[in-house]
Structures are given as C-alpha cells and as structure tokens.
Motif scaffolding. Structure first.
Motif, PDB file in Angstrom:
ATOM      1  N   GLU A 212      -2.063  11.179  11.759  1.00 49.25           N
ATOM      2  CA  GLU A 212      -1.860  10.545  10.285  1.00 49.25           C
ATOM      3  C   GLU A 212      -3.008   9.379  10.328  1.00 49.25           C
ATOM      4  O   GLU A 212      -2.882   8.142  11.032  1.00 49.25           O
TER       5      GLU A 212
ATOM      6  N   SER B 112      -4.110   4.049   6.256  1.00 44.96           N
ATOM      7  CA  SER B 112      -4.773   3.771   4.803  1.00 44.96           C
ATOM      8  C   SER B 112      -5.593   2.443   4.868  1.00 44.96           C
ATOM      9  O   SER B 112      -5.469   1.990   6.058  1.00 44.96           O
ATOM     10  N   VAL B 113      -6.441   2.320   3.903  1.00 44.95           N
ATOM     11  CA  VAL B 113      -7.255   1.185   4.031  1.00 44.95           C
ATOM     12  C   VAL B 113      -6.251  -0.055   4.024  1.00 44.95           C
ATOM     13  O   VAL B 113      -6.679  -0.981   4.886  1.00 44.95           O
ATOM     14  N   SER B 114      -5.086  -0.252   3.259  1.00 43.46           N
ATOM     15  CA  SER B 114      -4.102  -1.312   3.127  1.00 43.46           C
ATOM     16  C   SER B 114      -3.638  -1.480   4.583  1.00 43.46           C
ATOM     17  O   SER B 114      -3.432  -2.592   4.956  1.00 43.46           O
ATOM     18  N   THR B 115      -3.443  -0.547   5.474  1.00 34.50           N
ATOM     19  CA  THR B 115      -2.762  -0.603   6.471  1.00 34.50           C
ATOM     20  C   THR B 115      -3.838  -1.197   7.799  1.00 34.50           C
ATOM     21  O   THR B 115      -3.748  -2.058   8.544  1.00 34.50           O
TER      22      THR B 115
ATOM     23  N   GLY C   6       0.734  -1.139   0.189  1.00 38.11           N
ATOM     24  CA  GLY C   6       0.002  -0.043   0.097  1.00 38.11           C
ATOM     25  C   GLY C   6       0.899   1.324   0.239  1.00 38.11           C
ATOM     26  O   GLY C   6       0.214   2.422  -0.150  1.00 38.11           O
ATOM     27  N   ASP C   7       2.089   1.032   0.190  1.00 42.76           N
ATOM     28  CA  ASP C   7       3.135   2.193   0.221  1.00 42.76           C
ATOM     29  C   ASP C   7       3.678   2.127  -1.128  1.00 42.76           C
ATOM     30  O   ASP C   7       4.466   1.467  -1.549  1.00 42.76           O
TER      31      ASP C   7
END
Length: 287
Positions: free
Chosen positions: A262, A265-268, A139-140
């Motif tokens: 912060e 994200s969705v992936s995190t 995701g990064d």
C-alpha cells in the motif's frame, strides 16, 4: 541519557500499537468482540507474572489504587470501543483526527488536577504533531452515516484515553508495570464483556482469523505496546506519551507498505514528516 532512553522505548512501543490497523484488515467479527478477545488474551498472556506480582505487592493495593486501576481499565475498554464506533459511524478521517485530541486533554487535565505546566516549546511540538495528524486524517475521504454521533464518540474516546494515561501515572508511583497492567487489563476485560452483552453480540461462531487477529493485537499492540507505555509513565509525563502516539498512523503506513504494498498518499507522507518532527521536538523540550 536514561530519560532519552525511556522516551525512545516509548516510541518503539507506539510501533507495536500501530500494528492494530494491520490486524484490523484481517478479522470479520464485530469490532467490540475483537476488543473483548484482545483484552482477554492480554490478561491471560501476563497472568502468571501478574499473580506473582500480586503476592509481592498486595500491600500496595489500597482501596484508592484499586479504584484507580478499575477506572483505568474501564477507560481503556471505552477508548477502544469509541474509536472503532467513531470510524464506523463517521469516517476514518474524523475518527482519527478527533481521537488524537487526547494529546490536548492530557496536559489540560494535568494542569487542572496537578498544576503541571508545559513549556511553550513543548506545547509547540504537541501542536505540530497534531497538525501532521490532521493532514493525514483529512487525506482520508472515507465517509459514513450519523457523523455527529461518530465525532462525539471519538472525542469521548480521546477523553477516556487521557484519563487512562493519567491513572497509569498515579498507579505506577506504587505499582510495578506487571501489577498495574494485569489489574487494568482484568478490569478492561470485564468492562468490554459488559459492553458486548449490552450490544447483544454473540460470544461464539467466529473463525480462526478473528481469534488470531485478536491474539496478535493482544501480544504486539497491548502487551508489547500499551504495557510498555504504562511502564514509561513512571519516568515521563503522560503528555509526552500521548504526543508520541500521534506517530501511530505513520508507522502503520510504513508497515502496510511492506506487507500489503500500500503506497502511502502524499498527505500521509507530508503529515508523517510533520508528526515525527513534532515528536522529536517534544522529546527535546519536555522534561
């Protein structure tokens, strides 16, 4: 219950290690210099109890044990260096993903060297946690140059971490946590100093924030993190310790949410849920 308690303590130690990403946002000095200062401060923080432990346990320091601690310290310094450089050369995504391959190196080495076998259920938990780590890493989308060298460094750093953990298991059979960690951090500081010299990094001219970040890493990430993991190696398998460390980006994301607002994200979030599930699964099925 005592084994479960030890596993929970290890998970809390990973929270301390996860703060390294927070401190990394603060310093401007070269990363290898911060590694050196982090290790130096770590050694100094436990110097008094370390000296006392040396007097009590000097008979335990056979040439073999000294060799193990020297190897563990060198591997720890190289692990830190390889991770920072892999992120700089390649990307946060690939660096984070590949450095976590230590979760596979550890059980592989344990099987080859000691014949330790993991149950199929424990292997499933490790694989599940790694999938979650991969989701977070992918995701990064940060990119860098010289990607191949960065990826190779990350894999080598993972191997160094695996050797470091296994050496810790061997040494902790005879040494107390303080005697072991004090020796390892001392050797790691020497190794880091040699790397700084080889890289021609200046030893002076840095700011208060740089030294404060290094001190924070030493206190929270090393003494309250890696030292606790080293303690746990006397009670649980290195495979479990390496699996638990996969939760590090999850804890870091939660802390960053409160400190820096912060939003993960969705992936995190998705990867984090999978990692925690994998760690809990491994805790249940790994002796």
């Amino acid at each position: 219950m005592s084994l479960l308690r030890e596993k929970l303590i290890i998970c809390l130690a990973v929270v301390g290690i996860s703060l390294s990403g927070i401190f990394a946002k603060l310093y401007d000095a070269p990363s290898m210099y911060i590694v050196l200062m982090r290790l130096l401060f770590s050694t100094l923080l436990i110097s008094v109890p370390y000296v006392i432990s040396l007097k009590k346990e000097r008979e335990c320091f056979s040439p073999r044990i000294v060799g193990y601690t020297a190897l563990a310290g060198t591997m720890l310094a190289l692990h830190f260096f390889c991770f920072f450089e892999s992120v700089r050369l390649a990307s946060v995504a690939s660096g984070t993903l590949l450095i976590n391959t230590s979760v596979f190196f550890v059980p592989a080495i344990m099987f080859i060297a000691f014949g330790e076998r993991l149950s199929a259920k424990a292997i499933f938990g490790i694989a599940l946690s790694f999938v979650g780590s991969a989701i977070i890493a992918m995701g990064d989308s940060a990119a860098g140059s010289n990607v191949l060298l960065g990826d190779v460094l990350a894999i080598f750093g993972a191997l160094c971490e695996a050797v470091y953990m296994i050496m810790g298991m061997l040494c902790r059979r005879r040494l107390s946590t303080t005697a072991y960690t004090g020796s390892v951090y001392s050797f790691a500081t020497i190794a880091a100093f040699i790397l700084v010299m080889l890289l021609d990094i200046p030893l002076t001219g840095y700011g208060v924030i740089d030294y404060g970040s290094a001190l924070g890493m030493a206190l929270f990430c090393t003494v309250m993190g890696h030292s606790v993991l080293s303690r746990g190696l006397k009670f649980v398998s290195p495979s479990f310790v390496s699996t638990s460390k996969l939760a590090e980006p999850v804890y870091a994301a939660i802390i960053a949410l409160f400190l820096f607002a912060e939003v993960p994200s969705v992936s995190t979030v998705v990867g984090g849920v999978i990692i925690i599930a994998g760690v809990l699964w491994t805790m249940k099925y790994q002796n």
